[in-house]
Write a protein that holds these residues in place. Structure first.
Motif, PDB file in Angstrom:
ATOM      1  N   LEU A  89     -26.242   2.656  -3.812  1.00 34.60           N
ATOM      2  CA  LEU A  89     -26.287   1.856  -4.355  1.00 34.60           C
ATOM      3  C   LEU A  89     -26.717   0.335  -3.549  1.00 34.60           C
ATOM      4  O   LEU A  89     -27.324  -0.162  -4.030  1.00 34.60           O
ATOM      5  N   GLU A  90     -26.413   0.547  -2.565  1.00 33.85           N
ATOM      6  CA  GLU A  90     -26.845  -0.997  -1.690  1.00 33.85           C
ATOM      7  C   GLU A  90     -27.785  -0.609  -1.015  1.00 33.85           C
ATOM      8  O   GLU A  90     -29.164  -1.632  -1.242  1.00 33.85           O
ATOM      9  N   LEU A  91     -28.130   0.489  -0.680  1.00 37.71           N
ATOM     10  CA  LEU A  91     -29.808   1.073  -0.291  1.00 37.71           C
ATOM     11  C   LEU A  91     -30.670   0.738  -1.408  1.00 37.71           C
ATOM     12  O   LEU A  91     -32.022   1.064  -1.768  1.00 37.71           O
ATOM     13  N   ARG A  92     -30.174   1.210  -2.856  1.00 32.69           N
ATOM     14  CA  ARG A  92     -31.097   1.584  -4.561  1.00 32.69           C
ATOM     15  C   ARG A  92     -31.602  -0.184  -4.006  1.00 32.69           C
ATOM     16  O   ARG A  92     -33.020  -0.518  -4.759  1.00 32.69           O
ATOM     17  N   ASP A  93     -30.872  -0.967  -3.951  1.00 38.06           N
ATOM     18  CA  ASP A  93     -30.894  -2.860  -4.457  1.00 38.06           C
ATOM     19  C   ASP A  93     -31.936  -2.809  -3.169  1.00 38.06           C
ATOM     20  O   ASP A  93     -32.441  -3.526  -3.817  1.00 38.06           O
ATOM     21  N   ILE A 144     -37.878  -2.976 -10.407  1.00 35.15           N
ATOM     22  CA  ILE A 144     -36.433  -3.117 -10.673  1.00 35.15           C
ATOM     23  C   ILE A 144     -36.570  -2.159 -12.118  1.00 35.15           C
ATOM     24  O   ILE A 144     -36.760  -2.263 -13.141  1.00 35.15           O
ATOM     25  N   THR A 145     -35.564  -0.904 -12.177  1.00 36.84           N
ATOM     26  CA  THR A 145     -35.062   0.220 -12.350  1.00 36.84           C
ATOM     27  C   THR A 145     -33.833   0.547 -12.994  1.00 36.84           C
ATOM     28  O   THR A 145     -32.812  -0.076 -13.006  1.00 36.84           O
ATOM     29  N   PRO A 146     -33.291   1.344 -14.244  1.00 37.11           N
ATOM     30  CA  PRO A 146     -31.514   1.459 -14.877  1.00 37.11           C
ATOM     31  C   PRO A 146     -31.418   2.585 -13.141  1.00 37.11           C
ATOM     32  O   PRO A 146     -31.967   3.010 -12.872  1.00 37.11           O
ATOM     33  N   VAL A 147     -30.519   2.204 -13.464  1.00 41.02           N
ATOM     34  CA  VAL A 147     -29.921   3.258 -12.000  1.00 41.02           C
ATOM     35  C   VAL A 147     -28.555   3.610 -12.835  1.00 41.02           C
ATOM     36  O   VAL A 147     -27.542   2.698 -13.923  1.00 41.02           O
ATOM     37  N   PHE A 148     -27.764   5.136 -12.859  1.00 39.85           N
ATOM     38  CA  PHE A 148     -27.257   5.560 -13.275  1.00 39.85           C
ATOM     39  C   PHE A 148     -26.243   6.071 -11.768  1.00 39.85           C
ATOM     40  O   PHE A 148     -26.640   6.062 -10.877  1.00 39.85           O
ATOM     41  N   VAL A 149     -24.471   5.681 -12.333  1.00 38.72           N
ATOM     42  CA  VAL A 149     -23.746   6.411 -11.085  1.00 38.72           C
ATOM     43  C   VAL A 149     -22.710   7.556 -12.087  1.00 38.72           C
ATOM     44  O   VAL A 149     -22.031   7.239 -13.053  1.00 38.72           O
ATOM     45  N   ASP A 150     -23.225   8.031 -12.037  1.00 38.02           N
ATOM     46  CA  ASP A 150     -21.905   9.998 -11.658  1.00 38.02           C
ATOM     47  C   ASP A 150     -21.290   9.875 -11.253  1.00 38.02           C
ATOM     48  O   ASP A 150     -20.628   9.322 -10.287  1.00 38.02           O
ATOM     49  N   ASN A 151     -19.909  11.012 -11.938  1.00 35.11           N
ATOM     50  CA  ASN A 151     -18.728  11.052 -11.423  1.00 35.11           C
ATOM     51  C   ASN A 151     -17.794   9.231 -10.802  1.00 35.11           C
ATOM     52  O   ASN A 151     -17.557   8.731  -9.303  1.00 35.11           O
ATOM     53  N   ALA A 152     -18.715   8.528 -11.972  1.00 35.08           N
ATOM     54  CA  ALA A 152     -17.524   6.816 -11.500  1.00 35.08           C
ATOM     55  C   ALA A 152     -16.081   6.757 -11.160  1.00 35.08           C
ATOM     56  O   ALA A 152     -15.445   6.310 -10.892  1.00 35.08           O
ATOM     57  N   GLU A 153     -15.415   8.391 -12.362  1.00 37.25           N
ATOM     58  CA  GLU A 153     -13.708   8.107 -11.774  1.00 37.25           C
ATOM     59  C   GLU A 153     -13.232   8.074 -10.353  1.00 37.25           C
ATOM     60  O   GLU A 153     -12.072   7.313  -9.971  1.00 37.25           O
ATOM     61  N   SER A 154     -14.427   8.322  -9.011  1.00 37.41           N
ATOM     62  CA  SER A 154     -13.866   8.838  -7.987  1.00 37.41           C
ATOM     63  C   SER A 154     -14.446   7.211  -7.377  1.00 37.41           C
ATOM     64  O   SER A 154     -13.604   6.994  -5.995  1.00 37.41           O
ATOM     65  N   ILE A 155     -14.588   6.524  -7.927  1.00 42.18           N
ATOM     66  CA  ILE A 155     -14.919   4.835  -7.267  1.00 42.18           C
ATOM     67  C   ILE A 155     -13.613   3.499  -7.619  1.00 42.18           C
ATOM     68  O   ILE A 155     -13.746   3.870  -9.095  1.00 42.18           O
ATOM     69  N   THR A 156     -13.414   2.964  -7.192  1.00 37.87           N
ATOM     70  CA  THR A 156     -12.673   2.024  -8.085  1.00 37.87           C
ATOM     71  C   THR A 156     -13.354   1.039  -8.262  1.00 37.87           C
ATOM     72  O   THR A 156     -13.271  -0.179  -9.693  1.00 37.87           O
ATOM     73  N   SER A 157     -14.318   0.213  -7.854  1.00 38.05           N
ATOM     74  CA  SER A 157     -15.032  -0.486  -7.709  1.00 38.05           C
ATOM     75  C   SER A 157     -16.183  -0.789  -7.025  1.00 38.05           C
ATOM     76  O   SER A 157     -16.124   0.101  -5.965  1.00 38.05           O
ATOM     77  N   PHE A 158     -16.901  -1.204  -7.511  1.00 37.18           N
ATOM     78  CA  PHE A 158     -18.582  -1.331  -6.872  1.00 37.18           C
ATOM     79  C   PHE A 158     -19.544  -2.714  -7.492  1.00 37.18           C
ATOM     80  O   PHE A 158     -19.232  -3.392  -8.489  1.00 37.18           O
ATOM     81  N   LYS A 159     -20.107  -3.298  -6.544  1.00 34.28           N
ATOM     82  CA  LYS A 159     -20.795  -3.931  -6.722  1.00 34.28           C
ATOM     83  C   LYS A 159     -21.798  -3.730  -7.678  1.00 34.28           C
ATOM     84  O   LYS A 159     -22.727  -2.398  -7.787  1.00 34.28           O
ATOM     85  N   GLN A 160     -22.341  -4.401  -8.749  1.00 33.31           N
ATOM     86  CA  GLN A 160     -23.136  -4.404  -9.792  1.00 33.31           C
ATOM     87  C   GLN A 160     -24.535  -4.766  -9.115  1.00 33.31           C
ATOM     88  O   GLN A 160     -25.033  -5.573  -8.759  1.00 33.31           O
ATOM     89  N   PRO A 161     -25.030  -3.370  -9.090  1.00 30.93           N
ATOM     90  CA  PRO A 161     -25.810  -3.365  -8.951  1.00 30.93           C
ATOM     91  C   PRO A 161     -27.187  -4.073  -9.765  1.00 30.93           C
ATOM     92  O   PRO A 161     -27.666  -3.943 -10.989  1.00 30.93           O
ATOM     93  N   VAL A 162     -28.351  -3.485  -9.146  1.00 32.95           N
ATOM     94  CA  VAL A 162     -30.037  -4.265 -10.313  1.00 32.95           C
ATOM     95  C   VAL A 162     -30.622  -3.836 -10.669  1.00 32.95           C
ATOM     96  O   VAL A 162     -31.000  -2.382 -10.813  1.00 32.95           O
ATOM     97  N   GLY A 163     -30.446  -4.443 -11.921  1.00 33.54           N
ATOM     98  CA  GLY A 163     -31.101  -4.047 -13.152  1.00 33.54           C
ATOM     99  C   GLY A 163     -30.133  -3.109 -14.080  1.00 33.54           C
ATOM    100  O   GLY A 163     -29.282  -3.427 -13.803  1.00 33.54           O
ATOM    101  N   GLN A 164     -30.363  -2.209 -15.153  1.00 38.29           N
ATOM    102  CA  GLN A 164     -29.520  -1.333 -16.519  1.00 38.29           C
ATOM    103  C   GLN A 164     -28.424  -1.040 -15.037  1.00 38.29           C
ATOM    104  O   GLN A 164     -29.467   0.146 -14.516  1.00 38.29           O
TER     105      GLN A 164
END
Length: 505
Positions: free
Chosen positions: A452-456, A465-485
């Motif tokens: 996410l940091e790299l794509r930002d 600016i494009t949408p971004v999807f995060v798969d397997n989000a259950e494996s991470i407690t929190s992450f910084k809100q990326p740019v875009g949808q």
């Protein structure tokens, strides 16, 4: 440019018979495994490029049922302008749509390419796509937004001597040409320097083998000059004696010749004197008349007179030459020759000593020239080595400055663009690290944060600016809100597919 997903429609796409997804600023897609969460996010790259979110081939046809046609459409908003794209697959034939208008593959691809670059879009859309590319592609994509430092900025960071050296060379050649030129020079000069050292050593050894006379060269020359002078004087006397004797011997030879002629003349006189006169013709034997007899007598008288005159001339010439001979002196040069034979060899050891002095002097000059050539070659070699070291220092500083520029784009990630080889040269590489761990060794959660940091960073540098999807989000407690949808996929055990934040059908 900002790209916003509005509505995605799937018809007979994998497990989805007919579903529409209305995307918001954030879209949460949850459900148990095999409920079609990932299929929704993969449908978009299949629509655009006919592949999955990692750039691999994808079969979109239904999994648990049969259908005649698979169709995907996506309503986009590009900087506020709506674009509707569609792709259908029916009996292995693909049909494309742009704003509901059937289009050829080339036309469809041209529309997509005008919107964004494929690798850039997939890197922004899927945080792990970037890491799936070859490192050279990763490096190239990132560095296209981070230009190399200009030469003058790099030169300022180098020591003064290297700065001055490269500044002058840059007026004619670029860095790579400078390296090629002086790498070749170094190879040539290495061999030349070894040869120059060998020549100097050989000449020095020859010089040391000469047994130099103890008598100084000038003293030898003075002594030899005195001997040569005496020899020349005696040779001059010998030449004069030879000339005199030549004249003396010549007169003697002429006198002997005249003496022989006088003797021969004497021998002929009785014959002439006692010659009987003929009184008859020698041919017909008839007696001569008185007139003929008188003529015969007259002829004899004339021949006698001629004989006497010639005999007297020979005697007179002989007498004159004898007078001249008495005036000359025959020089006996035997003693003079003996003196020259004794004197001349005395110069031989002097000449040899002078020759040795000359050979020693010539070798000294050759040694001096060889040492100068060796020194000049070494200086040229050192110049090329210094230039190559300067090039290496320039590249190292350039890499450092470029690395700093790249590193400044990131908050938590480290980026390695170069690696140093055993010879000190820098080799291009590309490695993303988090807390000094390479990306390939990161946990799933760490990989998501890093991606996410790299794509930002890519989004910010590319102004896309494009949408971004995060798969397997259950494996991470929190992450910084990326740019875009943001599209979040999370596994929830025992739950059917659920799309929150948007209307779902």
């Amino acid at each position: 440019m900002q790209l916003i997903f509005k509505t995605l429609t799937l018809v007979n796409y994998k497990s989805h018979r007919d579903i529409s997804v209305n995307f918001g600023e954030r879209t949460d897609i949850t459900g148990d495994n095999a409920k079609g969460k990932t299929s929704i996010t993969e449908a978009i790259p299949w629509l655009l490029y006919g592949m999955d979110a990692l750039g691999s081939k994808l079969d979109p046809t239904p999994i648990t049922y049969e259908a005649d046609e698979t169709r995907v459409s996506l309503l986009l908003e590009v900087d506020g302008k709506a674009v509707l794209l569609g792709r259908s697959l029916k009996k292995n034939k693909t049909t494309y749509y742009v704003n509901d208008v059937p289009s050829k593959a080339g036309e469809f691809n041209e529309v997509v390419e005008r919107l964004f670059d494929k690798d850039l879009f997939l890197s922004l859309y899927n945080p792990i796509y970037f890491s799936s590319m070859h490192w050279e592609k990763q490096r190239s994509m990132l560095l296209q937004y981070v230009p190399s430092p200009v030469n003058k900025d790099v030169l300022k960071q180098l020591p003064d001597e290297q700065n001055k050296c490269l500044t002058a060379l840059f007026k004619k050649h670029n860095l790579e040409d400078i390296k090629k030129i002086h790498s070749e020079n170094k190879t040539t000069l290495d061999k030349k320097y070894i040869a120059a050292q060998s020549r100097t050593k050989t000449l020095q050894e020859q010089l040391e083998q000469i047994d130099l006379p103890t008598v100084p060269l000038e003293s030898l020359k003075v002594e030899l000059a005195q001997i040569d002078k005496q020899v020349r004087e005696k040779e001059s006397l010998l030449d004069n004696a030879w000339e005199k004797n030549k004249v003396y011997n010549s007169l003697q030879a002429k006198i002997r010749n005249l003496q022989e002629q006088v003797e021969m003349s004497k021998e002929r006189w009785p014959l002439l004197k006692n010659e009987e006169l003929e009184d008859s013709c020698r041919t017909c034997k008839r007696p001569l008349d008185e007139e003929s007899v008188t003529a015969v007598k007259k002829d004899k008288e004339i021949r006698i007179e001629n004989y006497k005159a010639n005999h007297e001339r020979l005697r007179k010439e002989r007498a004159d030459l004898n007078v001249r001979l008495e005036e000359l002196e025959f020089v006996d040069a035997t003693e003079l020759r003996n003196e020259i034979r004794e004197l001349d060899p005395q110069g031989t050891p002097l000449r040899e000593a002078i020759r040795i002095h000359g050979e020693f002097g010539r070798l000294q000059e050759q040694v001096s020239q060889a040492q100068a050539d060796e020194k000049e070659t070494l200086q040229s070699l050192n110049d090329s080595i210094f230039i190559l070291d300067s090039v290496k220092a320039f590249k190292s500083k350039e890499a450092e400055l470029q690395g700093e520029k790249v590193q400044a784009l990131f908050e938590t990630l480290s980026v390695r663009l170069f690696e140093e080889q055993k010879n000190g040269e820098l080799k291009n590489t590309f490695e993303i690290e988090l807390d000094k761990k390479p990306y390939r060794k990161l946990s799933t959660a760490e990989g998501i944060r890093a991606g996410l940091e790299l794509r930002d960073v890519l989004s910010q540098q590319s102004d896309l600016i494009t949408p971004v999807f995060v798969d397997n989000a259950e494996s991470i407690t929190s992450f910084k809100q990326p740019v875009g949808q943001l599209i979040v996929l999370r596994v929830v055990a025992g739950q059917e597919l659920k799309i929150e934040g948007v209307d779902a059908k």
